[in-house]
Write a protein that holds these residues in place. Structure first.
Motif, PDB file in Angstrom:
ATOM      1  N   ALA A  68      66.106  91.940-118.483  1.00  0.00           N
ATOM      2  CA  ALA A  68      67.457  91.810-117.927  1.00  0.00           C
ATOM      3  C   ALA A  68      67.846  93.091-117.194  1.00  0.00           C
ATOM      4  O   ALA A  68      68.369  93.043-116.073  1.00  0.00           O
ATOM      5  N   LYS A  69      67.582  94.231-117.812  1.00  0.00           N
ATOM      6  CA  LYS A  69      67.905  95.528-117.206  1.00  0.00           C
ATOM      7  C   LYS A  69      67.176  95.702-115.872  1.00  0.00           C
ATOM      8  O   LYS A  69      67.779  96.073-114.857  1.00  0.00           O
ATOM      9  N   ARG A  70      65.889  95.414-115.864  1.00  0.00           N
ATOM     10  CA  ARG A  70      65.107  95.567-114.633  1.00  0.00           C
ATOM     11  C   ARG A  70      65.513  94.540-113.583  1.00  0.00           C
ATOM     12  O   ARG A  70      65.488  94.819-112.389  1.00  0.00           O
ATOM     13  N   SER A  71      65.880  93.341-114.013  1.00  0.00           N
ATOM     14  CA  SER A  71      66.274  92.298-113.071  1.00  0.00           C
ATOM     15  C   SER A  71      67.633  92.581-112.429  1.00  0.00           C
ATOM     16  O   SER A  71      67.864  92.233-111.274  1.00  0.00           O
ATOM     17  N   LEU A  72      68.520  93.205-113.180  1.00  0.00           N
ATOM     18  CA  LEU A  72      69.837  93.544-112.627  1.00  0.00           C
ATOM     19  C   LEU A  72      69.750  94.805-111.764  1.00  0.00           C
ATOM     20  O   LEU A  72      70.602  95.037-110.908  1.00  0.00           O
ATOM     21  N   GLY A  73      68.710  95.610-111.982  1.00  0.00           N
ATOM     22  CA  GLY A  73      68.463  96.779-111.138  1.00  0.00           C
ATOM     23  C   GLY A  73      69.599  97.785-111.152  1.00  0.00           C
ATOM     24  O   GLY A  73      70.128  98.125-112.208  1.00  0.00           O
ATOM     25  N   LYS A  74      69.987  98.226-109.962  1.00  0.00           N
ATOM     26  CA  LYS A  74      71.000  99.289-109.826  1.00  0.00           C
ATOM     27  C   LYS A  74      72.355  98.872-110.384  1.00  0.00           C
ATOM     28  O   LYS A  74      73.180  99.725-110.711  1.00  0.00           O
ATOM     29  N   HIS A  75      72.606  97.589-110.520  1.00  0.00           N
ATOM     30  CA  HIS A  75      73.901  97.116-111.020  1.00  0.00           C
ATOM     31  C   HIS A  75      74.018  97.251-112.547  1.00  0.00           C
ATOM     32  O   HIS A  75      75.116  97.151-113.086  1.00  0.00           O
ATOM     33  N   TRP A  76      72.893  97.472-113.226  1.00  0.00           N
ATOM     34  CA  TRP A  76      72.896  97.602-114.687  1.00  0.00           C
ATOM     35  C   TRP A  76      73.729  98.800-115.138  1.00  0.00           C
ATOM     36  O   TRP A  76      74.501  98.698-116.091  1.00  0.00           O
ATOM     37  N   ASN A  77      73.568  99.929-114.463  1.00  0.00           N
ATOM     38  CA  ASN A  77      74.257 101.163-114.864  1.00  0.00           C
ATOM     39  C   ASN A  77      75.774 101.055-114.761  1.00  0.00           C
ATOM     40  O   ASN A  77      76.497 101.807-115.420  1.00  0.00           O
ATOM     41  N   GLN A  78      76.258 100.144-113.949  1.00  0.00           N
ATOM     42  CA  GLN A  78      77.703  99.982-113.770  1.00  0.00           C
ATOM     43  C   GLN A  78      78.322  99.084-114.838  1.00  0.00           C
ATOM     44  O   GLN A  78      79.534  98.920-114.899  1.00  0.00           O
ATOM     45  N   ARG A  79      77.495  98.489-115.673  1.00  0.00           N
ATOM     46  CA  ARG A  79      77.985  97.544-116.677  1.00  0.00           C
ATOM     47  C   ARG A  79      78.301  98.253-117.996  1.00  0.00           C
ATOM     48  O   ARG A  79      77.631  99.202-118.395  1.00  0.00           O
ATOM     49  N   SER A  80      79.299  97.757-118.692  1.00  0.00           N
ATOM     50  CA  SER A  80      79.655  98.286-120.010  1.00  0.00           C
ATOM     51  C   SER A  80      78.639  97.777-121.039  1.00  0.00           C
ATOM     52  O   SER A  80      77.918  96.804-120.767  1.00  0.00           O
ATOM     53  N   PRO A  81      78.577  98.387-122.226  1.00  0.00           N
ATOM     54  CA  PRO A  81      77.658  97.876-123.254  1.00  0.00           C
ATOM     55  C   PRO A  81      77.884  96.392-123.568  1.00  0.00           C
ATOM     56  O   PRO A  81      76.923  95.649-123.745  1.00  0.00           O
ATOM     57  N   ALA A  82      79.140  95.957-123.602  1.00  0.00           N
ATOM     58  CA  ALA A  82      79.442  94.547-123.887  1.00  0.00           C
ATOM     59  C   ALA A  82      78.936  93.656-122.748  1.00  0.00           C
ATOM     60  O   ALA A  82      78.377  92.581-122.990  1.00  0.00           O
ATOM     61  N   GLU A  83      79.146  94.101-121.501  1.00  0.00           N
ATOM     62  CA  GLU A  83      78.660  93.323-120.357  1.00  0.00           C
ATOM     63  C   GLU A  83      77.135  93.243-120.368  1.00  0.00           C
ATOM     64  O   GLU A  83      76.554  92.198-120.058  1.00  0.00           O
ATOM     65  N   ARG A  84      76.474  94.324-120.738  1.00  0.00           N
ATOM     66  CA  ARG A  84      75.006  94.332-120.802  1.00  0.00           C
ATOM     67  C   ARG A  84      74.508  93.344-121.843  1.00  0.00           C
ATOM     68  O   ARG A  84      73.546  92.611-121.607  1.00  0.00           O
ATOM     69  N   ARG A  85      75.152  93.318-123.005  1.00  0.00           N
ATOM     70  CA  ARG A  85      74.750  92.384-124.064  1.00  0.00           C
ATOM     71  C   ARG A  85      74.935  90.939-123.604  1.00  0.00           C
ATOM     72  O   ARG A  85      74.078  90.093-123.821  1.00  0.00           O
ATOM     73  N   HIS A  86      76.070  90.680-122.962  1.00  0.00           N
ATOM     74  CA  HIS A  86      76.367  89.326-122.487  1.00  0.00           C
ATOM     75  C   HIS A  86      75.370  88.913-121.406  1.00  0.00           C
ATOM     76  O   HIS A  86      74.844  87.788-121.435  1.00  0.00           O
ATOM     77  N   PHE A  87      75.093  89.808-120.468  1.00  0.00           N
ATOM     78  CA  PHE A  87      74.146  89.507-119.395  1.00  0.00           C
ATOM     79  C   PHE A  87      72.752  89.252-119.966  1.00  0.00           C
ATOM     80  O   PHE A  87      72.065  88.311-119.552  1.00  0.00           O
ATOM     81  N   THR A  88      72.346  90.067-120.943  1.00  0.00           N
ATOM     82  CA  THR A  88      71.025  89.897-121.560  1.00  0.00           C
ATOM     83  C   THR A  88      70.922  88.538-122.239  1.00  0.00           C
ATOM     84  O   THR A  88      69.897  87.860-122.135  1.00  0.00           O
ATOM     85  N   ALA A  89      71.987  88.125-122.919  1.00  0.00           N
ATOM     86  CA  ALA A  89      71.986  86.813-123.592  1.00  0.00           C
ATOM     87  C   ALA A  89      71.872  85.684-122.569  1.00  0.00           C
ATOM     88  O   ALA A  89      71.123  84.719-122.769  1.00  0.00           O
ATOM     89  N   LEU A  90      72.592  85.792-121.448  1.00  0.00           N
ATOM     90  CA  LEU A  90      72.527  84.764-120.401  1.00  0.00           C
ATOM     91  C   LEU A  90      71.144  84.741-119.755  1.00  0.00           C
ATOM     92  O   LEU A  90      70.596  83.674-119.471  1.00  0.00           O
ATOM     93  N   PHE A  91      70.585  85.934-119.525  1.00  0.00           N
ATOM     94  CA  PHE A  91      69.266  86.029-118.914  1.00  0.00           C
ATOM     95  C   PHE A  91      68.204  85.438-119.841  1.00  0.00           C
ATOM     96  O   PHE A  91      67.313  84.708-119.403  1.00  0.00           O
ATOM     97  N   ALA A  92      68.319  85.733-121.138  1.00  0.00           N
ATOM     98  CA  ALA A  92      67.376  85.187-122.125  1.00  0.00           C
ATOM     99  C   ALA A  92      67.451  83.662-122.140  1.00  0.00           C
ATOM    100  O   ALA A  92      66.433  82.980-122.184  1.00  0.00           O
ATOM    101  N   SER A  93      68.668  83.132-122.075  1.00  0.00           N
ATOM    102  CA  SER A  93      68.853  81.677-122.055  1.00  0.00           C
ATOM    103  C   SER A  93      68.187  81.070-120.823  1.00  0.00           C
ATOM    104  O   SER A  93      67.509  80.045-120.909  1.00  0.00           O
ATOM    105  N   LEU A  94      68.348  81.729-119.671  1.00  0.00           N
ATOM    106  CA  LEU A  94      67.747  81.262-118.425  1.00  0.00           C
ATOM    107  C   LEU A  94      66.227  81.191-118.564  1.00  0.00           C
ATOM    108  O   LEU A  94      65.608  80.174-118.244  1.00  0.00           O
TER     109      LEU A  94
END
Length: 196
Positions: A68-94
């Motif tokens: 998820a981190k590598r797929s989001l690339g440069k936009h990962w660093n701009q995300r909060s810890p909660a947003e990162r967890r949520h994005f990772t869960a959505l990416f895992a589901s995908l």
């Protein structure tokens, strides 16, 4: 190409002529379990149970957080810890739902291991896939060692990186319409899988 090849990312019969250690063994163990699940006649009668078993097995070897981190690339660093967890869960589901569905159409593809390259806590496992019609193409796994276990963080099919492919798609969406639009699209996809 990526969609048609995805069925063999995690499913195949391994033909090993050399003894590989570490990373290759970790992938082989997981894929052997996937093959066992899709070949189990009892499991075929229980679609939901089989899908859950596949998701669990795939999740045991895919490092969703790193992917998820590598797929989001440069936009990962701009995300909060909660947003990162949520994005990772959505990416895992995908990934889980995409690949579980394709793996269920397993058709005796064979994977032959060619080479394992180690570089500290990183490994590259090169292989080729042979279809029942004798077509061949390359399938490489990129792994990282975490807490003593090798985990897949990227898959490369015929030179095309799964993570790079997602990163290009995600970057276009975020750049054009913002991060929230990407989350919305991934959530919609997750809801479609739940409904099906």
């Amino acid at each position: 190409m990526l969609k048609s090849c995805a069925v063999v990312i995690m499913a195949g019969i391994f033909l090993t002529t050399n003894a590989f250690a570490g990373a290759t063994d970790e992938v082989k163990k997981t894929v052997d379990e996937v093959v066992r699940i899709v070949s189990d006649k009892n499991m075929k009668k229980h679609g939901l149970e089989r899908r859950q078993a596949l998701k669990k097995t795939i999740g045991a070897v895919f490092d969703y957080s790193e992917m998820a981190k590598r797929s989001l690339g440069k936009h990962w660093n701009q995300r909060s810890p909660a947003e990162r967890r949520h994005f990772t869960a959505l990416f895992a589901s995908l990934l889980e739902n995409s690949y579980a569905g394709k793996i269920e159409s397993y058709n005796n593809e064979k994977i032959v291991y060619l080479k394992e390259t180690l570089d500290g806590d990183y490994a590259d496992v090169k292989s080729k896939v042979i279809t029942p019609k004798r077509d061949e193409y390359s399938l490489d796994y990129r792994l990282i060692k975490e807490n003593g276990k090798w985990m897949v963080y990227d898959v490369v099919i015929e030179g095309v990186s799964l993570v790079s492919n997602y990163r290009d798609q995600f970057n276009k969406i975020v750049t054009a319409n913002g991060y929230n639009e990407l989350v919305k699209k991934l959530q919609t996809k997750a809801n479609e899988f739940k409904a099906s």
